[in-house]
Design a protein around this motif. Structure first.
Motif, PDB file in Angstrom:
ATOM      1  N   GLU A  22     -16.279  14.312 -11.631  1.00 50.67           N
ATOM      2  CA  GLU A  22     -17.440  13.894 -10.855  1.00 50.67           C
ATOM      3  C   GLU A  22     -17.849  12.463 -11.150  1.00 50.67           C
ATOM      4  O   GLU A  22     -18.209  11.705 -10.246  1.00 50.67           O
ATOM      5  N   ASP A  23     -17.793  12.075 -12.432  1.00 50.32           N
ATOM      6  CA  ASP A  23     -18.172  10.707 -12.783  1.00 50.32           C
ATOM      7  C   ASP A  23     -17.269   9.683 -12.115  1.00 50.32           C
ATOM      8  O   ASP A  23     -17.706   8.599 -11.745  1.00 50.32           O
ATOM      9  N   TRP A  24     -15.995  10.048 -11.957  1.00 50.00           N
ATOM     10  CA  TRP A  24     -15.067   9.123 -11.296  1.00 50.00           C
ATOM     11  C   TRP A  24     -15.437   8.950  -9.834  1.00 50.00           C
ATOM     12  O   TRP A  24     -15.436   7.844  -9.316  1.00 50.00           O
ATOM     13  N   ALA A  25     -15.710  10.069  -9.175  1.00 45.71           N
ATOM     14  CA  ALA A  25     -16.032  10.002  -7.755  1.00 45.71           C
ATOM     15  C   ALA A  25     -17.280   9.161  -7.518  1.00 45.71           C
ATOM     16  O   ALA A  25     -17.387   8.447  -6.522  1.00 45.71           O
ATOM     17  N   GLU A  26     -18.241   9.230  -8.459  1.00 46.22           N
ATOM     18  CA  GLU A  26     -19.506   8.520  -8.281  1.00 46.22           C
ATOM     19  C   GLU A  26     -19.464   7.100  -8.804  1.00 46.22           C
ATOM     20  O   GLU A  26     -20.008   6.181  -8.180  1.00 46.22           O
ATOM     21  N   PHE A  27     -18.823   6.902  -9.962  1.00 44.72           N
ATOM     22  CA  PHE A  27     -18.934   5.622 -10.655  1.00 44.72           C
ATOM     23  C   PHE A  27     -17.642   4.804 -10.688  1.00 44.72           C
ATOM     24  O   PHE A  27     -17.639   3.701 -11.241  1.00 44.72           O
ATOM     25  N   ALA A  28     -16.560   5.332 -10.150  1.00 43.91           N
ATOM     26  CA  ALA A  28     -15.295   4.596 -10.185  1.00 43.91           C
ATOM     27  C   ALA A  28     -14.692   4.487  -8.789  1.00 43.91           C
ATOM     28  O   ALA A  28     -13.590   4.982  -8.530  1.00 43.91           O
ATOM     29  N   PRO A  29     -15.379   3.819  -7.864  1.00 43.31           N
ATOM     30  CA  PRO A  29     -14.799   3.627  -6.536  1.00 43.31           C
ATOM     31  C   PRO A  29     -13.556   2.767  -6.617  1.00 43.31           C
ATOM     32  O   PRO A  29     -13.447   1.871  -7.468  1.00 43.31           O
ATOM     33  N   GLN A  30     -12.608   3.041  -5.743  1.00 42.93           N
ATOM     34  CA  GLN A  30     -11.373   2.272  -5.720  1.00 42.93           C
ATOM     35  C   GLN A  30     -11.442   1.173  -4.662  1.00 42.93           C
ATOM     36  O   GLN A  30     -12.117   1.322  -3.642  1.00 42.93           O
ATOM     37  N   PRO A  31     -10.753   0.093  -4.880  1.00 42.30           N
ATOM     38  CA  PRO A  31     -10.759  -0.990  -3.881  1.00 42.30           C
ATOM     39  C   PRO A  31     -10.046  -0.558  -2.612  1.00 42.30           C
ATOM     40  O   PRO A  31      -9.080   0.197  -2.659  1.00 42.30           O
ATOM     41  N   SER A  32     -10.541  -1.038  -1.491  1.00 38.56           N
ATOM     42  CA  SER A  32      -9.916  -0.682  -0.211  1.00 38.56           C
ATOM     43  C   SER A  32      -8.731  -1.570   0.118  1.00 38.56           C
ATOM     44  O   SER A  32      -7.850  -1.183   0.887  1.00 38.56           O
ATOM     45  N   ASP A  33      -8.678  -2.758  -0.476  1.00 34.61           N
ATOM     46  CA  ASP A  33      -7.598  -3.695  -0.154  1.00 34.61           C
ATOM     47  C   ASP A  33      -7.194  -4.474  -1.407  1.00 34.61           C
ATOM     48  O   ASP A  33      -7.405  -5.692  -1.489  1.00 34.61           O
ATOM     49  N   PRO A  34      -6.592  -3.796  -2.388  1.00 34.23           N
ATOM     50  CA  PRO A  34      -6.219  -4.494  -3.629  1.00 34.23           C
ATOM     51  C   PRO A  34      -5.083  -5.472  -3.408  1.00 34.23           C
ATOM     52  O   PRO A  34      -4.306  -5.350  -2.458  1.00 34.23           O
ATOM     53  N   TYR A  35      -4.972  -6.425  -4.298  1.00 33.79           N
ATOM     54  CA  TYR A  35      -3.857  -7.365  -4.249  1.00 33.79           C
ATOM     55  C   TYR A  35      -2.560  -6.644  -4.602  1.00 33.79           C
ATOM     56  O   TYR A  35      -2.528  -5.737  -5.429  1.00 33.79           O
ATOM     57  N   GLU A  36      -1.484  -7.077  -3.968  1.00 40.18           N
ATOM     58  CA  GLU A  36      -0.163  -6.537  -4.263  1.00 40.18           C
ATOM     59  C   GLU A  36       0.860  -7.666  -4.169  1.00 40.18           C
ATOM     60  O   GLU A  36       0.682  -8.614  -3.406  1.00 40.18           O
ATOM     61  N   VAL A  37       1.921  -7.543  -4.958  1.00 36.79           N
ATOM     62  CA  VAL A  37       3.054  -8.459  -4.887  1.00 36.79           C
ATOM     63  C   VAL A  37       4.306  -7.609  -4.780  1.00 36.79           C
ATOM     64  O   VAL A  37       4.456  -6.622  -5.507  1.00 36.79           O
ATOM     65  N   ASP A  38       5.195  -7.972  -3.878  1.00 37.92           N
ATOM     66  CA  ASP A  38       6.413  -7.194  -3.684  1.00 37.92           C
ATOM     67  C   ASP A  38       7.181  -7.070  -5.001  1.00 37.92           C
ATOM     68  O   ASP A  38       7.377  -8.065  -5.696  1.00 37.92           O
ATOM     69  N   PRO A  39       7.586  -5.845  -5.371  1.00 37.91           N
ATOM     70  CA  PRO A  39       8.311  -5.663  -6.638  1.00 37.91           C
ATOM     71  C   PRO A  39       9.545  -6.551  -6.767  1.00 37.91           C
ATOM     72  O   PRO A  39       9.852  -7.034  -7.862  1.00 37.91           O
ATOM     73  N   ALA A  40      10.254  -6.771  -5.665  1.00 40.89           N
ATOM     74  CA  ALA A  40      11.434  -7.638  -5.727  1.00 40.89           C
ATOM     75  C   ALA A  40      11.035  -9.075  -6.043  1.00 40.89           C
ATOM     76  O   ALA A  40      11.739  -9.785  -6.781  1.00 40.89           O
ATOM     77  N   GLU A  41       9.906  -9.519  -5.521  1.00 38.44           N
ATOM     78  CA  GLU A  41       9.426 -10.872  -5.815  1.00 38.44           C
ATOM     79  C   GLU A  41       9.024 -10.987  -7.278  1.00 38.44           C
ATOM     80  O   GLU A  41       9.282 -12.003  -7.936  1.00 38.44           O
ATOM     81  N   ILE A  42       8.393  -9.927  -7.801  1.00 34.38           N
ATOM     82  CA  ILE A  42       8.026  -9.924  -9.221  1.00 34.38           C
ATOM     83  C   ILE A  42       9.271 -10.026 -10.085  1.00 34.38           C
ATOM     84  O   ILE A  42       9.339 -10.818 -11.030  1.00 34.38           O
ATOM     85  N   ASP A  43      10.280  -9.222  -9.761  1.00 39.06           N
ATOM     86  CA  ASP A  43      11.505  -9.199 -10.543  1.00 39.06           C
ATOM     87  C   ASP A  43      12.200 -10.559 -10.521  1.00 39.06           C
ATOM     88  O   ASP A  43      12.688 -11.044 -11.543  1.00 39.06           O
ATOM     89  N   ALA A  44      12.206 -11.186  -9.359  1.00 39.48           N
ATOM     90  CA  ALA A  44      12.898 -12.465  -9.214  1.00 39.48           C
ATOM     91  C   ALA A  44      12.179 -13.611  -9.923  1.00 39.48           C
ATOM     92  O   ALA A  44      12.817 -14.578 -10.346  1.00 39.48           O
ATOM     93  N   ASN A  45      10.854 -13.482 -10.073  1.00 42.47           N
ATOM     94  CA  ASN A  45      10.072 -14.616 -10.574  1.00 42.47           C
ATOM     95  C   ASN A  45       9.392 -14.376 -11.912  1.00 42.47           C
ATOM     96  O   ASN A  45       8.816 -15.321 -12.472  1.00 42.47           O
ATOM     97  N   ARG A  46       9.444 -13.158 -12.440  1.00 36.21           N
ATOM     98  CA  ARG A  46       8.657 -12.828 -13.625  1.00 36.21           C
ATOM     99  C   ARG A  46       8.899 -13.803 -14.781  1.00 36.21           C
ATOM    100  O   ARG A  46       7.951 -14.339 -15.371  1.00 36.21           O
TER     101      ARG A  46
END
Length: 365
Positions: free
Chosen positions: A328-352
């Motif tokens: 219950e505490d999560w549902a009330e106090f831990a809202p999730q972002p609707s549009d989080p940042y993401e980076v393509d895994p292949a791009e991460i692998d190529a540039n990490r």
């Protein structure tokens, strides 16, 4: 996913109550259910003797599920489950990549979207079919037929709302705000090269600013941002809501963290949902597994409502299946972002490697 899964910002009293648990071995949780973990081969059940024997799971050292769930899986499937921890998520990905021709287990869990491309590229995972289908939003752009989403979490900037209310200052809202003079010397983050959440925050800045991320980091540092080794150092050392000696009310943590700073029916911290980077953890069947049928049954089991609903309290992550429940505490106090940042895994692998070299150069100036 995390080199040490201290996902949720527990209160100091909560931390004390689990101090006897190893931070590396068990998610800083104590878990749901009976609080025990599945880190040893279990005793054989009658069903297992009749069925497929042992199924071996390679995972990170933060894997933790209630033993009663594991025993139920063994009884219902006829397989004994043996869990082999293989280091943090990055180490696990490396081991699976290097042993693709001679797999160390039947199944693997804990490869996240920042590390998935390498073992996939090495052919470490076989195609897998599950009876349940996670929402498409969690699927990898490549390799979705070999890695199945199990859980998600978002690394977000967190603020000590009580501190800002007391000081009469409006808290920041965006990544750009962190470089504003109003927040000079108030921000602390774990490092990208030494911490999984630190790496996730770094990737959020890559997603937000593209090739200009070094300029942004220079502005952060010029504004007094502090970089420390790990999440615990930041949260329980410098963050005002995590330590009586903390002096910085802005920290990199998780979207679930505010659920663990609840006092008097309200939380004293908040995750800035416009700063988040989403991490998704996956499970899959290893190519050349000794027990591929058992591995597939194990992956299927991890998508059941029972396991999915145990994930928040066991590993401080959100389930991906819509039928699962969260505290219950999560549902009330831990809202999730609707549009989080993401980076393509292949791009991460190529540039990490180059990114981390350049990042180290920036913070060393």
């Amino acid at each position: 996913m995390l080199h040490v899964r201290v996902r949720a910002a527990l209160t100091a009293s909560s931390l004390a109550s689990v101090a006897a648990l190893s931070l590396v071995g068990c998610s800083l949780a104590g878990g749901g259910g009976d609080g025990s973990t599945a880190t040893e081969p279990s005793t054989s059940s009658p069903g297992a003797e009749q069925g497929g024997g042992t199924v071996v799971l390679a995972t990170h050292e933060s894997f933790h599920l209630p033993k009663k769930l594991v025993k139920a899986f063994e009884a219902e499937s006829g397989y004994d489950l043996e869990v082999r921890a293989a280091g943090d998520a990055g180490t696990l990905a490396t081991k699976l990549s290097l042993t693709a021709d001679n797999p160390i287990a039947d199944a693997a869990f804990g490869i996240d979207n920042t590390f998935a491309s390498r073992p996939l590229g090495e052919g470490a995972f076989a195609e897998v079919t599950t009876t349940a289908t996670p929402p498409a939003e969690y699927a990898l752009p490549e390799g979705g037929d070999r890695l199945v989403p199990i859980d998600s979490a978002n690394v977000c900037v967190n603020v000590d709302t009580a501190w800002f209310e007391q000081e009469g200052i409006e808290p920041p809202r965006t990544l750009e705000d962190l470089a504003d003079d109003r927040y000079r010397d108030l921000f602390v983050t774990p490092g990208a090269s030494t911490s999984s959440p630190g790496m996730a925050f770094f990737l959020a800045t890559v997603a937000a600013f593209g090739d200009s991320w070094p300029d942004y980091w220079t502005e952060l540092l010029d504004n007094g941002a502090k970089v420390v080794d790990g999440w615990e150092d930041a949260y329980y050392g410098d963050f005002t809501a995590g330590s009586d000696n903390g002096t910085r009310p802005i920290v990199v943590s998780y979207d679930s963290s505010p659920a663990f700073t609840v006092s008097g029916g309200r939380t004293t911290t908040a995750a800035l949902l416009d700063t988040c980077f989403r991490q998704v953890e996956y499970a899959g069947v290893l190519e050349g597994a000794d027990n591929p049928a058992g591995a597939e049954a194990l992956v299927d089991w991890m998508l059941t409502d029972e396991v999915q609903s145990a994930l928040p309290e066991s590993m401080y992550v959100f389930p991906v299946m819509p039928g699962a429940t969260v505290p219950e505490d999560w549902a009330e106090f831990a809202p999730q972002p609707s549009d989080p940042y993401e980076v393509d895994p292949a791009e991460i692998d190529a540039n990490r490697e180059q990114w981390l070299t350049d990042w180290t150069d920036v913070i060393s100036r």
